[in-house]
Write an enzyme that holds these catalytic residues in place. Structure first.
Site, short mmCIF file in Angstrom:
data_model
loop_
_atom_site.label_atom_id
_atom_site.label_comp_id
_atom_site.label_asym_id
_atom_site.label_seq_id
_atom_site.Cartn_x
_atom_site.Cartn_y
_atom_site.Cartn_z
N ASP A 7 0.86 -1.18 0.00
CA ASP A 7 0.00 0.00 0.00
C ASP A 7 0.90 1.24 0.00
O ASP A 7 2.08 1.16 0.35
CB ASP A 7 -0.89 -0.05 1.25
N GLU A 9 -0.29 4.99 0.96
CA GLU A 9 -0.57 5.93 2.06
C GLU A 9 -0.66 5.19 3.39
O GLU A 9 -1.33 4.17 3.50
CB GLU A 9 -1.87 6.68 1.78
#
Length: 203
Positions: A7, A9
């Site tokens: 991922d 953020e």
């Protein structure tokens, strides 16, 4: 052959919408995928707030230009890429991600696209595919790769659970408590060590 799916953020860079909320003083924009599992609902909520406040892509990009990767993120990514293929799989948008990719050394990123009007207003968004993170790891597996995945939010759980190995990274207490079977890590050193174990054990 392993591909590590990360991922963006909350794992490598701060949450863009939280930083924008701080910049604008609009507290409602601090809600993220850590708080709302339904991504479509969350994005419609965000776009509605932007329209009500006459804010568009330009203002968000100005905030993004000031965001730096988390401490140690680029070094972590550089070392990870020295022994494994890495793809950042994010529900963010190419219009947001580009300046952040430069600061991270231009890793490969799969994300989504914003539909922006001539006036700079964000009218809508377009997901690359449905269930982007799960669909991506399934496609990689179909192509003959094993995946290792890590993320911090509700929208990362599907790709974590579908992978050969998966880890929560700096997640919330609620997510960790409701998914006790997933190892939860807090530092890049821990995450790097766990990924190395998986890759070396299966080579």
């Amino acid at each position: 052959m392993f591909i590590v799916c990360l991922d963006l953020e909350g794992v490598l860079v701060p949450e863009i919408w939280i930083e924008f909320a701080k910049e604008t003083g609009i507290e409602e924009l601090k809600k993220t995928t850590r708080d709302e599992p339904d991504y479509d609902k969350l994005m419609k909520y965000r776009l509605d707030i932007l329209k009500k406040n006459s804010l568009g892509l330009k203002e968000i990009q100005e905030t993004i230009s000031k965001i730096d990767p988390m401490d140690g993120a680029k070094e972590f990514l550089d070392e990870l890429r020295s022994f494994a293929q890495v793809i950042i799989v994010s529900d963010t948008f190419y219009q947001f991600a580009q300046p952040l990719m430069k600061k991270l050394g231009y890793p490969t990123i799969f994300c989504n696209n914003l539909i922006v009007g001539e006036n700079g207003q964000i009218d809508d968004y377009q997901m690359r595919v449905e269930n982007t993170k799960l669909t991506t790891v399934r496609a990689l597996q179909t192509a003959g790769f094993e995946t290792v995945a890590s993320g911090d939010s509700y929208n990362d759980l599907s790709m974590i659970k579908a992978s050969k190995a998966g880890f929560l990274f700096r997640s919330t207490d609620e997510i960790k408590k409701s998914n006790p079977e997933i190892k939860a890590l807090e530092t890049y050193e821990e995450l790097l060590s766990e990924i190395k174990k998986v890759v070396s054990k299966n080579n």
